[in-house]
Enzyme design. Structure first.
Site, PDB file in Angstrom:
ATOM      1  N   HIS A   1       0.843  -1.203   0.000  1.00 36.91           N
ATOM      2  CA  HIS A   1       0.000   0.000   0.000  1.00 36.91           C
ATOM      3  C   HIS A   1       0.873   1.246   0.000  1.00 36.91           C
ATOM      4  CE1 HIS A   1       0.295   0.973   4.372  1.00 36.91           C
ATOM      5  NE2 HIS A   1       0.243  -0.332   4.573  1.00 36.91           N
TER       6      HIS A   1
ATOM      7  N   ASP B   1      -0.381   4.397   1.066  1.00 31.78           N
ATOM      8  CA  ASP B   1      -0.832   5.423   2.014  1.00 31.78           C
ATOM      9  C   ASP B   1      -0.157   5.221   3.371  1.00 31.78           C
ATOM     10  OD1 ASP B   1      -2.344   3.006   2.320  1.00 31.78           O
ATOM     11  OD2 ASP B   1      -3.802   4.086   3.550  1.00 31.78           O
TER      12      ASP B   1
ATOM     13  N   ASP C   1       5.801   1.462   7.722  1.00 34.65           N
ATOM     14  CA  ASP C   1       4.466   1.022   7.280  1.00 34.65           C
ATOM     15  C   ASP C   1       3.992   1.902   6.135  1.00 34.65           C
ATOM     16  OD1 ASP C   1       2.036  -0.226   7.126  1.00 34.65           O
ATOM     17  OD2 ASP C   1       1.302   0.504   9.050  1.00 34.65           O
TER      18      ASP C   1
ATOM     19  N   GLU D   1      -5.186   1.772   2.678  1.00 33.04           N
ATOM     20  CA  GLU D   1      -5.104   0.569   3.505  1.00 33.04           C
ATOM     21  C   GLU D   1      -5.306   0.888   4.975  1.00 33.04           C
ATOM     22  OE1 GLU D   1      -3.330  -2.643   5.983  1.00 33.04           O
ATOM     23  OE2 GLU D   1      -2.694  -0.550   5.907  1.00 33.04           O
ATOM     24  N   GLU D   2      -4.981   2.144   5.361  1.00 32.39           N
ATOM     25  CA  GLU D   2      -4.971   2.500   6.789  1.00 32.39           C
ATOM     26  C   GLU D   2      -6.323   2.982   7.294  1.00 32.39           C
ATOM     27  OE1 GLU D   2      -2.667   1.699   8.648  1.00 32.39           O
ATOM     28  OE2 GLU D   2      -0.741   1.759   7.602  1.00 32.39           O
TER      29      GLU D   2
ATOM     30  N   GLU E   1       4.205  -5.845   3.841  1.00 30.83           N
ATOM     31  CA  GLU E   1       4.012  -5.269   5.184  1.00 30.83           C
ATOM     32  C   GLU E   1       5.228  -5.539   6.057  1.00 30.83           C
ATOM     33  OE1 GLU E   1       1.651  -3.467   6.577  1.00 30.83           O
ATOM     34  OE2 GLU E   1      -0.111  -3.683   5.267  1.00 30.83           O
TER      35      GLU E   1
ATOM     36  N   HIS F   1       3.060   3.189  12.749  1.00 33.08           N
ATOM     37  CA  HIS F   1       2.158   4.230  13.302  1.00 33.08           C
ATOM     38  C   HIS F   1       2.805   4.993  14.461  1.00 33.08           C
ATOM     39  CE1 HIS F   1      -1.601   1.770  11.832  1.00 33.08           C
ATOM     40  NE2 HIS F   1      -0.609   1.759  10.966  1.00 33.08           N
TER      41      HIS F   1
END
Lengths: 357, 357
Positions: free
Chosen positions: B70, B72, B100, B130-131, B159, B333
């Site tokens: 992903h 984003d 991430d 994705e988030e 990931e 995150h």
């Protein structure tokens, strides 16, 4: 400004003052009307402090009673103006304030005008902001500014008590009981420590708590310990690191705030406890001769008051104080708030009997 | 529009794409740059669907792998642009997205450009959103719109997995467990029923819950059952009539959503349970020959993935899928998100080895 006819009878006067909205913070119109109405009577000395009105007789009687009622209400919810309704064949006045507590206040205004020669000197007090934070309470503000007006041998608060005499009141204390933990992603919960799980013993102790009934001056006060709020959580995929339970302890008037705090801290031993709010109760004071005489005259059966009321302010000044007013306290703040007309008349008659004997 | 040099090496490319902000919902600039960059290569067929870019080889190989990442990130918190930092003597790239998962995406972009003749056909997929909520997930939207692009024998999601191969993922289910009671004034608590007190057994069962470890296809999946939120309360003087605990169950990929629901309902027997959210896990699929071959080639030790990832979408289509990317998932995150440069290079080397053998 609406004008009040204090000779209309307590039922009519209840209707009139309920139809003048006076939600806490917005009492000026009603306070103005009360001040104007009582100022017409030569036997009363009228003092205004903010939106609180005091009217005193000064007949040199051997004793003095303070009789007080608040003039504000909780917010209106489509229940003003008042309506006449009939329940099981009995006439009621329906609407905001009929119970809490313009019925009691109307009785007081009626008798303040009528009783030019009471057998005991009277300090009538009608005050604002009872339904909001204590710092705004008109009675408390007056007590701080004019302690001289609080010289009395006995006090009667017209709070709804179903026309019975309710003595004293329980104290109340609020506390936050907290747990902490360690945040983690919920997919790897074992890395964190769940603060909500850690709160399990707090709720178990509350669920298993057996409240006492405590005799005080001949009345039996029922205590309680209740969670009133619980909160915890960060996000749907995070192990929470904090949980907080707000607890409300209602304690018998024979206990001090220090006693209550110790009891809470013992109950939640092992947890972080913060006392956030506290007000001691008031002993019923029904062993004072003047109180016994009052109970006899009005012909009511004394009962304990559970909810905290401003009687505690008089009690703190060493003045025995009771609640005595029309209306069912369970209907206070209720959208279907309503008072039986007969209770207004009973309380009017009871107070008149005692004040003129 | 910023332009990307896909021959700069995966570390440089990680830096470049991290410095193009692409918080979920705001990926157009980065998607445009990726589309332009990969369109320059004749060995790739490029398809764009919204902000999702697909680039395919079509060499008639016997097998095909889907390799996805992903583009984003979660919101930036003063951690863009990236910085070079050194920790214990090792060089890291610090900043939002480094873990991430722009490190993994940069490896994929590098190899997409470089490998004109891979030994297996490749469908590269770089997708948005994705988030955030599943309904916006670019991979899910593409799977619904273009199922033809999901013909593959194996899938690799980039990931963060610390450069190890993490197989499958646990499932996740959320439920609301509720109690009800009867409101009353806290001064007369015994008239009501306290819904927060009634929640005590819910928290006790959670606190005493012992999670299982479940072997699936040779990997050991650790489950968990966690309260992620609790709420109840009306006001500081009211006995609450409702309390709600939100529970998140992470369950092994050998279990169906129906199994998980039954387990939750059994655990909270006697309470009102509402399932609000559910996604089954993915079996690791490491028993497939192509998967065994991949693990051998990259030289990594397969481990279970606990967090739910988009590998479950491939798994649901019958395609064995693993996570394989640089970066520590615990730092995803995180405001101090950072990736060791060596891990980016290791994953680049591992993927290249397998795709060219």
């Amino acid at each position: 400004m609406p004008s009040l006819d204090l000779s209309a009878g307590a039922v009519q006067l209840t209707r009139a003052i309920c139809d003048i909205p006076s939600v806490s913070g917005d009492e000026t119109t009603l306070a103005d009307a009360i001040e104007e109405a009582v100022s017409a009577f030569a036997h009363l000395e009228v003092i205004r402090h903010g939106n609180t009105i005091v009217a005193r007789t000064d007949l040199g009687r051997a004793q003095r009673v303070a009789i007080a009622g608040h003039i504000d209400t909780v917010p209106i919810n489509d229940n003003v103006p008042t309506k006449d309704v009939e329940i099981d064949g009995a006439p009621y006045l329906w609407g905001r304030g009929t119970v809490d507590m313009k019925g009691g206040t109307a009785v007081q205004l009626t008798l303040a005008a009528e009783l030019t020669e009471p057998s005991i000197d009277i300090t009538w007090m009608w005050y604002d902001n009872e339904e909001v934070e204590a710092s705004k309470n008109g009675l408390a503000i007056l007590a701080a500014a004019r302690p001289d007006l609080f010289q009395a041998d006995f006090a009667i608060l017209g709070e709804p008590s179903n026309g019975e005499v309710e003595g004293g009141c329980n104290g109340t204390m609020r506390a936050l009981v907290r747990t902490t933990g360690v945040r983690a992603h919920a997919a790897r919960a074992w890395i964190g420590e769940n603060a909500i799980h850690a709160a399990a013993p707090i709720l178990t102790r509350l669920a298993e708590y057996r409240a006492k009934e405590v005799p005080v001056d001949g009345l039996l006060y029922r205590e309680s310990m209740s969670a009133v709020r619980i909160a915890g959580g960060v996000a749907g995929n995070v192990i929470p690191d904090a949980c907080e339970v707000e607890v409300n302890y209602r304690f018998a008037p024979s206990k001090t705030a220090a006693d209550a705090e110790e009891h809470i801290r013992n109950l939640f031993d092992g947890f972080d406890v913060e006392i956030t709010d506290s007000a001691e109760g008031a002993r019923p004071g029904l062993d004072a001769p003047i109180a016994r005489d009052f109970v006899l005259a009005v012909g009511a059966e004394p009962r304990p008051k559970y909810g905290w009321t401003d009687v505690a302010r008089f009690s703190a000044l060493g003045i025995p104080a009771v609640n005595y007013g029309p209306g069912d306290p369970h209907l206070a703040h209720h959208d279907e708030e309503r008072v039986p007309l007969a209770q207004i008349e009973d309380v009017e008659r009871g107070l008149r009997t005692w004040l003129t004997r």
